[in-house]
Design an enzyme around this catalytic site. Sequence first.
Site, PDB file in Angstrom:
ATOM      1  N   THR A 102      16.697   8.535   5.032  1.00 63.05           N
ATOM      2  CA  THR A 102      15.420   7.952   5.413  1.00 63.05           C
ATOM      3  C   THR A 102      14.389   9.069   5.294  1.00 63.05           C
ATOM      4  O   THR A 102      14.742  10.246   5.141  1.00 63.05           O
ATOM      5  CB  THR A 102      15.433   7.444   6.864  1.00 63.05           C
ATOM      6  OG1 THR A 102      15.885   8.494   7.711  1.00 63.05           O
ATOM      7  CG2 THR A 102      16.325   6.238   7.025  1.00 63.05           C
ATOM      8  N   TYR A 129       1.971  -5.311  -6.957  1.00 60.58           N
ATOM      9  CA  TYR A 129       3.376  -5.498  -7.331  1.00 60.58           C
ATOM     10  C   TYR A 129       3.742  -4.469  -8.389  1.00 60.58           C
ATOM     11  O   TYR A 129       2.939  -4.218  -9.301  1.00 60.58           O
ATOM     12  CB  TYR A 129       3.607  -6.898  -7.910  1.00 60.58           C
ATOM     13  CG  TYR A 129       4.283  -7.830  -6.920  1.00 60.58           C
ATOM     14  CD1 TYR A 129       5.538  -7.520  -6.430  1.00 60.58           C
ATOM     15  CD2 TYR A 129       3.664  -8.996  -6.497  1.00 60.58           C
ATOM     16  CE1 TYR A 129       6.161  -8.361  -5.521  1.00 60.58           C
ATOM     17  CE2 TYR A 129       4.278  -9.831  -5.587  1.00 60.58           C
ATOM     18  CZ  TYR A 129       5.536  -9.503  -5.100  1.00 60.58           C
ATOM     19  OH  TYR A 129       6.155 -10.319  -4.202  1.00 60.58           O
TER      20      TYR A 129
END
Length: 483
Positions: free
Chosen positions: A275, A69
Amino acid sequence: MTNHPVASEQASTAFRSALDVVRQVEPRIADAIGAEIADQRASLKLIASENYASPAVMLAMGNWLTDKYAEGTVGRRFYAGCRSVDTIESVAAEHARAVFGAPHAYVQPHSGIDANLVAFWAVLAQRVESPALARAGVRHVNDLSEEDWAQLRRALGDQRMLGMSLDAGGHLTHGFRPNISGKMFEQRSYGTDPETGLLDYDAVRAAAREFRPLVLVAGYSAYPRRVNFRIMREIADEVGATLMVDMAHFAGLVAGKVLTGDFDPVPHAGVVTTTTHKSLRGPRGGMVLCHEDLAEHVDRGCPMVLGGPLPHMMAAKAVALAEARQPAFGDYAQRVVDNARALAEGLLHRGASLVTGGTDNHLVLLDVQGYGLTGRQAEAALLDAGIVTNRNAVPRDPNGAWYTSGVRLGTPALTTRGLGGAEMDEIAELIDTVLRATSPSGTGAGGPSKARYAIAAGVAAKVAERAAELLDRHPLYPGVDLS
Ligand code: DSN
């Protein structure tokens, strides 16, 4: 296959070992992964938004970085132990800034839609902060009270976005109802000239003057021409809008310095989104580029609109961007455009109709009405012959967005595979052969079916054979042997 820098023998060992490990837990997944490379090897991939990432990019994604995380930004995380993620995110952003000449890069977005959401919120937050917040005596958007946010939400109803219409080649995220952008913003579209199919800057200017958007969006997913971003910026400035450019489709052409000057969005736009997996040839993901004035807001993408960053994907983005900094990438980008032009010429020469009459980027939009077909019938018939494309609306499409009247063809993937101009002409021949041999069949609700079709006997198999010969000349991931 060209330009992929990892030795294939090493890659082969790595992929084989990885699949063996997966197979021990869930063999169906190992088999499906193996089947995917087999399918990709066996088909002529002309989907304009797809490519083949390098083994180095792929291997950077499949590892223990997925376990971490790392909400926050470099040096300011909400979790401990982010030393390596900080390195990875810094390197990816450093390469992105260098590749695109951008002052700031945010490499966390998980997709293009996410990158656009980050950009929308950043523009809104910036506008709300100044001068409205100053008037209210609030220094920072994070200091907004619940009532302030309620006011902001009411104000959002008045926010306007002007973007390219879907049938002219715009994208759902440029203010259309199926996407949140069409709910956050009141939207209006600009189209293309009905005669030429080209972007009409005077019409965009007139629409902007009348509509007064907060965000002027430039960029497309099916427009086969360059866009002059200097003019778009002038229009945005004239009406006080922020120019946002979604360069997802052509980021590789910007990175490879094929689109420069007025056609490079980075010096002109207030914010640029992309992207990383289309012409840029990286992993599936997104990115935002901006100037320092917007950086603080862009960096709050997570948790404002994004889930926690994906460190393994940022690692793969860093590898792809390092590849894009190599001189070979510039050659690749130029060949993508040359190949698209050769494909367009091959189709025109055989009597096909192309939206705008040609291309000057990586894609060609073939109008299949002259073949008596819908886009859906053409797409399916081509697939039967081993040619993978996607149906796409053409401007003012009589068959709507589902059946469509066009097929979009792109060259980034086959160029990576090593195909060149002469082979594009052969592909034009194959496409024309299939479509001439295809006719609508059966009836649907209220008339002839827009989906069913028949191909003259033997044509699909013959074309598939010729396509396979072409592909055999250019093996995909040569040396990667999973057997
Ligand atoms: N799905 C992409 C494309 O095919 O153009 C855009 O999001």
